[in-house]
Motif scaffolding. Structure first.
Motif, PDB file in Angstrom:
ATOM      1  N   ALA A 177       0.800  -1.328   0.014  1.00 43.01           N
ATOM      2  CA  ALA A 177      -0.243   0.063  -0.062  1.00 43.01           C
ATOM      3  C   ALA A 177       0.812   1.220   0.173  1.00 43.01           C
ATOM      4  O   ALA A 177       0.706   2.305  -0.790  1.00 43.01           O
ATOM      5  CB  ALA A 177      -0.878  -0.097   1.350  1.00 43.01           C
TER       6      ALA A 177
ATOM      7  N   THR B 105      -1.850  -1.127  -9.204  1.00 38.69           N
ATOM      8  CA  THR B 105      -2.818  -0.427  -8.539  1.00 38.69           C
ATOM      9  C   THR B 105      -4.173  -1.547  -8.554  1.00 38.69           C
ATOM     10  O   THR B 105      -4.907  -1.678  -7.699  1.00 38.69           O
ATOM     11  CB  THR B 105      -3.453   0.593  -9.020  1.00 38.69           C
ATOM     12  OG1 THR B 105      -2.231   1.666  -8.829  1.00 38.69           O
ATOM     13  CG2 THR B 105      -4.631   1.394  -8.056  1.00 38.69           C
TER      14      THR B 105
ATOM     15  N   ASP C 276     -10.305   0.475   1.044  1.00 38.96           N
ATOM     16  CA  ASP C 276      -8.825   0.192   0.099  1.00 38.96           C
ATOM     17  C   ASP C 276      -9.411  -0.319  -1.375  1.00 38.96           C
ATOM     18  O   ASP C 276      -8.972   0.134  -2.222  1.00 38.96           O
ATOM     19  CB  ASP C 276      -8.015  -0.852   0.841  1.00 38.96           C
ATOM     20  CG  ASP C 276      -7.246   0.000   1.794  1.00 38.96           C
ATOM     21  OD1 ASP C 276      -7.845   1.057   2.240  1.00 38.96           O
ATOM     22  OD2 ASP C 276      -6.352  -0.831   2.474  1.00 38.96           O
TER      23      ASP C 276
ATOM     24  N   ILE D 292       2.117   1.693  -3.506  1.00 38.86           N
ATOM     25  CA  ILE D 292       1.091   2.705  -4.362  1.00 38.86           C
ATOM     26  C   ILE D 292       1.175   4.193  -4.057  1.00 38.86           C
ATOM     27  O   ILE D 292       0.928   4.986  -5.049  1.00 38.86           O
ATOM     28  CB  ILE D 292      -0.289   2.171  -4.209  1.00 38.86           C
ATOM     29  CG1 ILE D 292       0.015   0.525  -4.686  1.00 38.86           C
ATOM     30  CG2 ILE D 292      -1.167   2.735  -4.926  1.00 38.86           C
ATOM     31  CD1 ILE D 292       0.195   0.161  -6.278  1.00 38.86           C
TER      32      ILE D 292
ATOM     33  N   ARG E  62     -10.868   2.703  -2.987  1.00 37.49           N
ATOM     34  CA  ARG E  62      -9.778   3.844  -3.223  1.00 37.49           C
ATOM     35  C   ARG E  62      -8.934   3.336  -4.549  1.00 37.49           C
ATOM     36  O   ARG E  62      -8.370   4.051  -5.238  1.00 37.49           O
ATOM     37  CB  ARG E  62      -8.975   3.994  -2.115  1.00 37.49           C
ATOM     38  CG  ARG E  62      -7.807   4.677  -2.394  1.00 37.49           C
ATOM     39  CD  ARG E  62      -6.918   5.011  -1.276  1.00 37.49           C
ATOM     40  NE  ARG E  62      -5.433   4.758  -1.662  1.00 37.49           N
ATOM     41  CZ  ARG E  62      -4.848   5.801  -2.415  1.00 37.49           C
ATOM     42  NH1 ARG E  62      -5.476   6.550  -3.129  1.00 37.49           N
ATOM     43  NH2 ARG E  62      -3.349   5.484  -2.471  1.00 37.49           N
ATOM     44  N   HIS E  63      -8.566   2.167  -4.362  1.00 40.47           N
ATOM     45  CA  HIS E  63      -7.552   1.582  -5.339  1.00 40.47           C
ATOM     46  C   HIS E  63      -8.449   1.417  -6.752  1.00 40.47           C
ATOM     47  O   HIS E  63      -7.720   1.503  -7.839  1.00 40.47           O
ATOM     48  CB  HIS E  63      -6.740   0.404  -4.886  1.00 40.47           C
ATOM     49  CG  HIS E  63      -5.698   0.490  -4.100  1.00 40.47           C
ATOM     50  ND1 HIS E  63      -6.184   0.305  -2.664  1.00 40.47           N
ATOM     51  CD2 HIS E  63      -4.774   1.154  -3.917  1.00 40.47           C
ATOM     52  CE1 HIS E  63      -5.166   0.524  -1.970  1.00 40.47           C
ATOM     53  NE2 HIS E  63      -4.163   1.239  -2.739  1.00 40.47           N
TER      54      HIS E  63
ATOM     55  N   MET F 272      -3.660  -4.399  -6.114  1.00 39.84           N
ATOM     56  CA  MET F 272      -3.636  -3.983  -4.771  1.00 39.84           C
ATOM     57  C   MET F 272      -5.299  -3.973  -4.538  1.00 39.84           C
ATOM     58  O   MET F 272      -5.602  -4.368  -3.547  1.00 39.84           O
ATOM     59  CB  MET F 272      -3.212  -2.347  -4.865  1.00 39.84           C
ATOM     60  CG  MET F 272      -3.061  -2.035  -3.365  1.00 39.84           C
ATOM     61  SD  MET F 272      -1.593  -3.054  -2.662  1.00 39.84           S
ATOM     62  CE  MET F 272      -2.167  -3.115  -0.985  1.00 39.84           C
ATOM     63  N   ALA F 273      -6.266  -3.392  -5.369  1.00 38.72           N
ATOM     64  CA  ALA F 273      -7.739  -3.715  -5.143  1.00 38.72           C
ATOM     65  C   ALA F 273      -8.020  -5.079  -4.930  1.00 38.72           C
ATOM     66  O   ALA F 273      -8.876  -5.314  -4.187  1.00 38.72           O
ATOM     67  CB  ALA F 273      -8.289  -3.029  -6.391  1.00 38.72           C
TER      68      ALA F 273
ATOM     69  N   TRP G 130      -7.131   3.453 -10.037  1.00 39.82           N
ATOM     70  CA  TRP G 130      -6.730   2.330 -11.511  1.00 39.82           C
ATOM     71  C   TRP G 130      -7.407   3.176 -12.458  1.00 39.82           C
ATOM     72  O   TRP G 130      -6.883   3.596 -13.461  1.00 39.82           O
ATOM     73  CB  TRP G 130      -7.344   1.182 -11.203  1.00 39.82           C
ATOM     74  CG  TRP G 130      -7.150   0.424 -12.476  1.00 39.82           C
ATOM     75  CD1 TRP G 130      -6.094  -0.074 -12.998  1.00 39.82           C
ATOM     76  CD2 TRP G 130      -8.120   0.178 -13.488  1.00 39.82           C
ATOM     77  NE1 TRP G 130      -6.028  -0.750 -14.087  1.00 39.82           N
ATOM     78  CE2 TRP G 130      -7.437  -0.417 -14.468  1.00 39.82           C
ATOM     79  CE3 TRP G 130      -9.383   0.362 -13.474  1.00 39.82           C
ATOM     80  CZ2 TRP G 130      -8.209  -1.055 -15.548  1.00 39.82           C
ATOM     81  CZ3 TRP G 130     -10.075   0.083 -14.578  1.00 39.82           C
ATOM     82  CH2 TRP G 130      -9.725  -0.642 -15.759  1.00 39.82           C
TER      83      TRP G 130
ATOM     84  N   GLU H 225       1.900   7.321  -6.660  1.00 40.75           N
ATOM     85  CA  GLU H 225       0.971   8.521  -6.742  1.00 40.75           C
ATOM     86  C   GLU H 225       1.693   9.683  -6.729  1.00 40.75           C
ATOM     87  O   GLU H 225       1.275  10.799  -7.128  1.00 40.75           O
ATOM     88  CB  GLU H 225      -0.190   8.257  -6.092  1.00 40.75           C
ATOM     89  CG  GLU H 225      -1.209   9.038  -6.300  1.00 40.75           C
ATOM     90  CD  GLU H 225      -2.520   8.937  -5.541  1.00 40.75           C
ATOM     91  OE1 GLU H 225      -3.610   9.609  -5.700  1.00 40.75           O
ATOM     92  OE2 GLU H 225      -2.427   7.992  -4.624  1.00 40.75           O
TER      93      GLU H 225
END
Length: 351
Positions: free
Chosen positions: A25, A69, A84, A28, A87-88, A72-73, A92, A32
């Motif tokens: 996390a 990303t 999360d 990422i 958000r991801h 990550m999702a 993305w 960003e």
């Protein structure tokens, strides 16, 4: 990002994701924070050892930012981290739009037109749906323009054949697999290789390494073609929605033409639930697929056929749909034999 994600997907054990979640996390967040309009700055080795077909470093970095990303999702969903996930997914989507604006032309051209530009954009689902066909066609045309040879380096040689196959050009993928001029896998084998080298011309014809200081003679970079052989020629393809092969796909894609190589394949994989097997053979008028699904697992089997009526299916196999050149069956644990008669549909080639 890629290693924990892949371990989770292949073995079904989410602990590796839980152990490294905070670091991933933070990674990422760092990407960003150090991007400009979500476009990554130039840096790194890029597509190392590409064949005189360099790809912009900003494109490579932004594509991997998007894919990381997306991973990550999925990992956040596996851990029940709803915020999360949202958000991801939102991030993305924003990266995808930034990538499209910066690197994708209205005609489907990607970046500077390198093979890696197309493989990254298509493989990471960054191309708008309406341009996927045009982009894939340009990738296939670019390969033809290079004499039917690949120009990708370490980053995307592994993705080249899967993207061609998924985008409707399995014939081009098989041509690359069977190519025997440098750079190709066939040229290495023809020059005595028993492992896959880092460079297409890794060994001179007199048996002397070509540039020994930078030349591994057993390397994953070009050897990543093995994954395509396993998942496409053999047809054993994991289902991302069910890590650890609890459910998987068996969808072999035989080469085009009546005398294509190979005429048979026998692929086996020892999954967490037991051995998975996909064994097929074709001859004039028939395509026979033998499948093994381990206990407590299920599979979706794609039989290359023009219709359901062209397939002799075993007891216990439930046909759920046809189309796209295949009759599709759901099966539970056990061993099954499917026989398709007449011609394999055009996307696979006739036989």
């Amino acid at each position: 990002m890629i290693v924990p994600f892949t371990r989770w997907q292949r073995y079904g054990d989410v602990q590796v994701v839980r152990d490294h979640y905070d670091e991933m996390a933070a990674w990422i967040n760092g990407l960003e924070a150090h991007s400009s309009g979500l476009i990554r700055p130039a840096g790194g080795y890029g597509d190392w050892l590409d064949v005189q077909d360099g790809t912009p470093l900003e494109l490579i970095g932004t594509a991997y930012f998007a894919e990381s990303t997306a991973m990550m999702a999925q990992m956040a969903r596996a851990l029940g981290k709803t915020y999360d996930v949202l958000r991801h997914l939102a991030l993305w989507s924003e990266i995808r739009e930034a990538f499209r604006t910066r690197f994708i032309g209205a005609d489907g051209r990607i970046g500077n037109g390198s093979q890696t530009s197309y493989v990254l954009a298509l493989g990471f689902h960054l191309v708008p749906d309406g341009l996927v066909g045009a982009a894939a066609d340009k990738l296939a045309a670019g390969i033809k323009a290079h004499g039917g040879r690949l120009t990708t380096g370490f980053l995307d040689t592994g993705g080249l054949l899967p993207m061609l196959t998924a985008a409707g050009h399995p014939d081009v993928a098989y041509q690359l697999l069977e190519q025997k001029t440098v750079p190709s896998w066939g040229s290495q084998i023809g020059n005595g290789a028993t492992t896959i080298w880092a460079r297409g011309a890794g060994m001179r014809t007199d048996g002397v390494p070509n540039g020994p200081a930078l030349n591994s003679l057993d390397h994953f970079g070009l050897g990543a073609v093995g994954d395509w052989i396993h998942r496409t020629v053999g047809g054993i393809d994991p289902d991302p929605a069910h890590p650890g092969y609890q459910h998987f796909f068996l969808r072999p894609v035989p080469g085009p033409g009546p005398h294509a190589v190979p005429s048979r394949a026998d692929e086996r994989y020892l999954a967490p639930y037991g051995q998975v097997r996909s064994c097929w053979e074709r001859s004039v008028g028939t395509f026979v697929l033998r499948a093994t699904v381990p206990r407590n697992a299920t599979a979706t089997v794609f039989v290359p056929a023009s219709s359901r009526n062209a397939v002799s299916a075993p007891p216990g196999a439930r046909c759920v749909r046809t189309g796209g050149g295949a009759a599709v069956y759901e099966v539970g644990s056990g061993s099954y034999t499917f026989t398709a008669y007449c011609n394999i549909p055009a996307r696979y080639g006739t036989f």
